[in-house]
Design a protein around this motif. Structure first.
Motif, PDB file in Angstrom:
ATOM      1  N   MET A 134       0.838  -1.208   0.000  1.00 10.64           N
ATOM      2  CA  MET A 134       0.000   0.000   0.000  1.00 10.64           C
ATOM      3  C   MET A 134       0.861   1.242   0.000  1.00 10.64           C
ATOM      4  O   MET A 134       1.993   1.227   0.427  1.00 10.64           O
TER       5      MET A 134
ATOM      6  N   GLU B 253      -3.377   2.586  -4.025  1.00 10.15           N
ATOM      7  CA  GLU B 253      -4.709   3.172  -3.925  1.00 10.15           C
ATOM      8  C   GLU B 253      -5.005   3.819  -2.576  1.00 10.15           C
ATOM      9  O   GLU B 253      -5.384   4.980  -2.499  1.00 10.15           O
TER      10      GLU B 253
ATOM     11  N   THR C 138      -8.733  -8.426   9.126  1.00 11.66           N
ATOM     12  CA  THR C 138      -7.841  -9.487   9.596  1.00 11.66           C
ATOM     13  C   THR C 138      -6.609  -9.546   8.693  1.00 11.66           C
ATOM     14  O   THR C 138      -6.667  -9.219   7.500  1.00 11.66           O
TER      15      THR C 138
ATOM     16  N   LEU D 291      -3.702 -11.542   6.703  1.00  8.23           N
ATOM     17  CA  LEU D 291      -3.520 -12.854   6.062  1.00  8.23           C
ATOM     18  C   LEU D 291      -2.045 -13.208   6.031  1.00  8.23           C
ATOM     19  O   LEU D 291      -1.212 -12.367   5.683  1.00  8.23           O
TER      20      LEU D 291
ATOM     21  N   ASN E 122      -1.769  -8.994  -5.043  1.00  8.21           N
ATOM     22  CA  ASN E 122      -3.013  -9.190  -4.301  1.00  8.21           C
ATOM     23  C   ASN E 122      -3.312 -10.669  -4.040  1.00  8.21           C
ATOM     24  O   ASN E 122      -4.421 -11.011  -3.612  1.00  8.21           O
TER      25      ASN E 122
ATOM     26  N   ASP F  48      -7.345  -7.066  -1.228  1.00  8.62           N
ATOM     27  CA  ASP F  48      -7.562  -5.832  -2.003  1.00  8.62           C
ATOM     28  C   ASP F  48      -8.793  -5.925  -2.921  1.00  8.62           C
ATOM     29  O   ASP F  48      -8.675  -5.951  -4.151  1.00  8.62           O
TER      30      ASP F  48
END
Ligand SMILES: Nc1ncnc2c1ncn2[C@@H]1O[C@H](COP(=O)(O)OP(=O)(O)O)[C@@H](O)[C@H]1O
Ligand SMILES: N[C@@H](CCOP(=O)(O)O)C(=O)O
Length: 323
Positions: free
Chosen positions: A1, A35, A103, A105, A197, A215
């Motif tokens: 990000m 983004e 959460t 991952l 992603n 995402d």
């Protein structure tokens, strides 16, 4: 990000007090992505991801994205699940932006895509499409075919004239062949299932298995085969822009084992691939000239997608792209 919005220590602690997820131990901004602003949080109860929604996300649509993620997770798909605060609300405000905690991952996204990533990917895409079927609300694709001409217009003043002329011609050809509404099966699609992603874990033999998809903020209701076209663009080109048909075949055959494509989908696949290349070329071109100075973000190269667009323009049928 990327990190567009800075969050102070005090603001974050006050925000976390609204949740029952333990005490903050550490947090850091995540530089990957383009983004939204993202932070990795570590609390006494585990790891979480905090997202502050920026530019392209319409706050009114956030409940749809969060609802879809909740639905997919409930169907057994491994994806981030929105964490509700003590009052039950997952969507809140932080530093003047809409924000949510999801959460965390496990796993890593592949910096170098290997053919062995591709069958698990095709299978996961088909599972995502199947899992989305029961989610009743729909969302129009805001970056669908009708958005491309206005986006190209917004790049016109700053784009190199030769490039803009090539894109004008390519776009006209794509739109002339674009499938009519209702011609192909639709459903909820990810619409940005790039390698960054998709998280994998590997066993001792380096055989990758998918640990989760992230995402979902471009997700929408559109042609399922368009999601496949996006994946073929994002996963099947080597760094010298050569198309790797072995990777494409692995994706298409694993996807097809769960949901065989219809003859109309096979026929449309080449133009869908050109459309997907155009969509990412245009958003990257737009971002190239409009990224705010000082933003902690790495801009993505629009020309990578010009090469893909040119490749798919020469693909006569699905067989040329792995079908
Ligand atoms: N649920 C999650 N679990 C683990 N890491 C995540 C999660 N969500 C985001 N990340 C991290 O943040 C990075 C960027 O996330 P992404 O959603 O792709 O951002 P953007 O929407 O800005 O592109 C990922 O590559 C990953 O490192
Ligand atoms: N995948 C898009 C940009 C969106 O970035 P993401 O980090 O949200 O996947 C591109 O490569 O242009």
């Amino acid at each position: 990000m990327a990190v567009y919005t800075e969050v102070t220590d005090e603001a974050l602690r006050a925000f976390l007090a609204e949740y029952g997820i333990g005490e903050l131990q550490a947090y850091r901004g995540i530089a990957e992505g383009v983004e939204n602003s993202n932070y990795a949080l570590k609390t006494t109860q585990g790891d979480f991801i905090l997202t502050l929604y920026e530019k392209r996300v319409d706050p009114a649509e956030l409940p749809w994205f969060l609802g879809l993620m909740r639905h997919l997770a409930a169907q057994g798909l491994s994806c981030p699940e929105p964490v509700p605060g003590r009052d039950g609300a997952a969507l809140r405000q932080l530093a003047g932006r809409p924000a949510a905690i999801c959460t965390f991952l496990p796993g890593f996204w592949p910096r170098r895509v290997r053919p062995s990533h591709c069958a698990p990917l095709g299978d996961a895409l088909a599972r995502l499409h199947a899992a989305g079927m029961g989610f009743p609300a729909t969302r129009k694709n805001g970056l669908g075919a009708e958005a491309w001409a206005p986006l190209l217009d917004r790049c016109r003043a700053d784009g190199e004239p030769g490039l803009i002329a090539e894109l004008d011609a390519a776009l006209a050809a794509i739109l002339a062949e674009w499938p009519a509404p209702g011609a192909l099966p639709i459903g909820h699609i990810h619409a940005d299932l790039f390698p960054d992603n998709v998280f994998f874990l590997e066993d001792a033999g380096r055989r990758p298995r998918i640990s989760g998809l992230i995402d979902f903020y471009f997700a929408c209701t559109d042609m399922l085969a368009y999601d496949i076209a996006i994946v073929l663009n994002a996963w099947c080109f080597e760094s010298d822009y050569q198309f790797n048909v072995t990777k494409a075949r692995a994706i298409l055959s694993a996807y097809g084992a769960r949901r065989p494509l219809t003859p109309a989908e096979w026929a449309a696949l080449p133009v869908l691939c050109r459309g997907a290349a155009m969509r990412f070329l245009l958003t990257r071109l737009y971002d190239w000239v409009n990224t705010p100075p000082g933003a902690m973000v790495t801009r993505k190269d629009p020309l990578e997608y010009l090469h893909r667009l040119r490749f798919f323009a020469h693909a006569r049928d699905a067989a040329a792209i792995g079908g």
